[in-house]
Design a protein around this motif. Structure first.
Motif, short mmCIF file in Angstrom:
data_model
loop_
_atom_site.label_atom_id
_atom_site.label_comp_id
_atom_site.label_asym_id
_atom_site.label_seq_id
_atom_site.Cartn_x
_atom_site.Cartn_y
_atom_site.Cartn_z
N UNK A 153 0.82 -1.20 0.00
CA UNK A 153 0.00 0.00 0.00
C UNK A 153 0.86 1.26 0.00
N UNK A 154 1.93 1.24 0.81
CA UNK A 154 2.84 2.39 0.83
C UNK A 154 3.54 2.56 -0.51
N UNK A 155 3.91 1.44 -1.13
CA UNK A 155 4.55 1.51 -2.43
C UNK A 155 3.60 2.10 -3.48
N UNK A 156 2.35 1.64 -3.46
CA UNK A 156 1.37 2.15 -4.42
C UNK A 156 1.07 3.63 -4.18
N UNK A 157 1.04 4.03 -2.90
CA UNK A 157 0.80 5.44 -2.57
C UNK A 157 1.91 6.33 -3.10
N UNK A 158 3.17 5.88 -2.94
CA UNK A 158 4.28 6.69 -3.45
C UNK A 158 4.27 6.75 -4.98
N UNK A 159 3.99 5.63 -5.62
CA UNK A 159 3.96 5.62 -7.08
C UNK A 159 2.88 6.56 -7.60
N UNK A 160 1.73 6.58 -6.92
CA UNK A 160 0.66 7.49 -7.30
C UNK A 160 1.09 8.95 -7.11
N UNK A 161 1.81 9.21 -6.01
CA UNK A 161 2.32 10.56 -5.76
C UNK A 161 3.29 10.99 -6.86
N UNK A 162 4.19 10.09 -7.23
CA UNK A 162 5.15 10.39 -8.29
C UNK A 162 4.41 10.72 -9.58
N UNK A 163 3.43 9.91 -9.92
CA UNK A 163 2.69 10.12 -11.17
C UNK A 163 1.97 11.47 -11.15
N UNK A 196 10.33 -1.39 -14.63
CA UNK A 196 8.93 -1.69 -14.90
C UNK A 196 7.98 -0.57 -14.47
N UNK A 197 8.23 -0.01 -13.26
CA UNK A 197 7.27 0.93 -12.67
C UNK A 197 7.58 2.40 -12.95
N UNK A 198 8.86 2.76 -12.86
CA UNK A 198 9.23 4.17 -12.92
C UNK A 198 9.62 4.63 -14.31
N UNK A 199 10.38 3.81 -15.02
CA UNK A 199 10.89 4.23 -16.33
C UNK A 199 9.79 4.70 -17.28
N UNK A 200 8.65 4.02 -17.39
CA UNK A 200 7.60 4.52 -18.29
C UNK A 200 7.13 5.92 -17.92
N UNK A 201 7.08 6.23 -16.63
CA UNK A 201 6.65 7.56 -16.20
C UNK A 201 7.70 8.61 -16.52
N UNK A 202 8.97 8.26 -16.33
CA UNK A 202 10.04 9.19 -16.65
C UNK A 202 10.01 9.57 -18.13
N UNK A 203 9.77 8.58 -18.97
CA UNK A 203 9.75 8.82 -20.41
C UNK A 203 8.49 9.58 -20.83
N UNK A 204 7.36 9.20 -20.27
CA UNK A 204 6.09 9.81 -20.64
C UNK A 204 6.08 11.31 -20.34
#
Length: 298
Positions: A153-163, A196-204
């Protein structure tokens, strides 16, 4: 106490940052350096760590530094017990003690957070997202790759924050900084979770630079579309191994201290109105590689 020691080591070690006010010279100038955490026995630091501290002081005097991004693994090998732990003195304060560096106070508001900075004397700005890659991906312990996140849950919360932050950032320059690298040819290699998780966001979202440590070397990796990744993890150790050279196309590797046979040091970054200049500085003061990155396409 062992669990508390481990937790505190994560809170302090992985995303600690020092920052000062911009100095008003028409650009922002900062350093990214990780893995300077000394050794657990006397003298509690390494010769390379001390040499990096001396060179950082020289750079701060010669060119000015607005802040330093400290990229993780700061107190080898088991962190610190509390804020009174003697390792703060013998591994950090007594080593990074140049007068110019002492002007940069520690700043660590959250496990992950945003810095919004105006580039002096320009209309451009820089956004830096400091992220916690251990929360996002899990710990490596004695293995090369992190385990699953300890709290999904914490991991998903941070990923959502990053996005969300990436979607809303309008700055001309955007840096994401964490401990684990996305790409690396070093001991740990690419962090599969981040690929898998971060690279697509960095590129997008056209992130200017992803900055990390973890592998004890200097590396600059740039994909064919311009996506840039800097590894600056030779704060205390200089690792010349490159076992993961075939983990991505050879043309992406623009520089590596292991491959190019240079010594340890750090990444010195200057952001002006039109460009970001990334320079790798050895402890003897020699610049061994430079890369220029343009403004983002927003």
């Amino acid at each position: 106490m062992a669990d508390m020691q481990f937790v505190l080591s994560l809170l302090i070690v992985l995303l600690l940052m020092s920052t000062g006010e911009p100095q008003g010279h028409g650009s922002l100038r900062f350093v990214g350096i990780g893995d300077w955490g000394g050794i657990p026995g006397n003298p509690f630091f390494t010769p390379l760590e001390r040499a990096n501290a001396v060179e950082l002081g020289r750079v701060a005097d010669a060119t000015g530094l607005d802040f330093i991004l400290s990229l993780g693994d700061h107190f080898y090998y088991s962190g610190v017990k509390d804020i009174e732990d003697f390792r703060f003195k013998v591994t950090f304060e007594q080593i990074f003690n140049h007068s110019s560096l002492l002007k940069l106070p520690w700043h660590f508001p959250e496990l992950y957070y945003k810095l919004q900075l105006k580039i002096p004397q320009t209309s451009s700005s820089l956004t830096i997202l400091m992220i916690d890659t251990v929360v996002l991906c899990g710990n490596t312990y004695q293995e090369s790759q992190p385990h699953d996140p300890e709290n999904h849950l914490d991991a998903a919360k941070q990923l959502s924050w990053i996005q969300t932050q990436l979607e809303n950032t309008k700055s001309e320059f955007l840096v994401v900084a964490g401990h684990y690298p996305v790409w690396s040819i070093g001991h740990h290699g690419p962090t599969h979770c981040l690929v898998d998780k971060l690279r697509p966001l960095l590129k997008k979202h056209n992130v200017t630079l992803y900055l990390s440590g973890h592998d004890h070397s200097l590396q600059f990796i740039q994909e064919d579309d311009g996506s840039a990744y800097a590894v600056s993890g030779s704060g205390a150790f200089d690792d010349r191994f490159a076992p993961h050279r075939r983990s991505f196309p050879a043309s992406w590797l623009r520089f590596s201290s292991a491959v190019n046979n240079t010594s340890g040091g750090f990444a010195y970054i200057e952001v002006s109105q039109e460009k970001m200049l990334v320079s790798y500085i050895q402890v003897d003061g020699k610049c061994v590689y430079q890369a220029t990155l343009p403004k983002r396409k927003i």
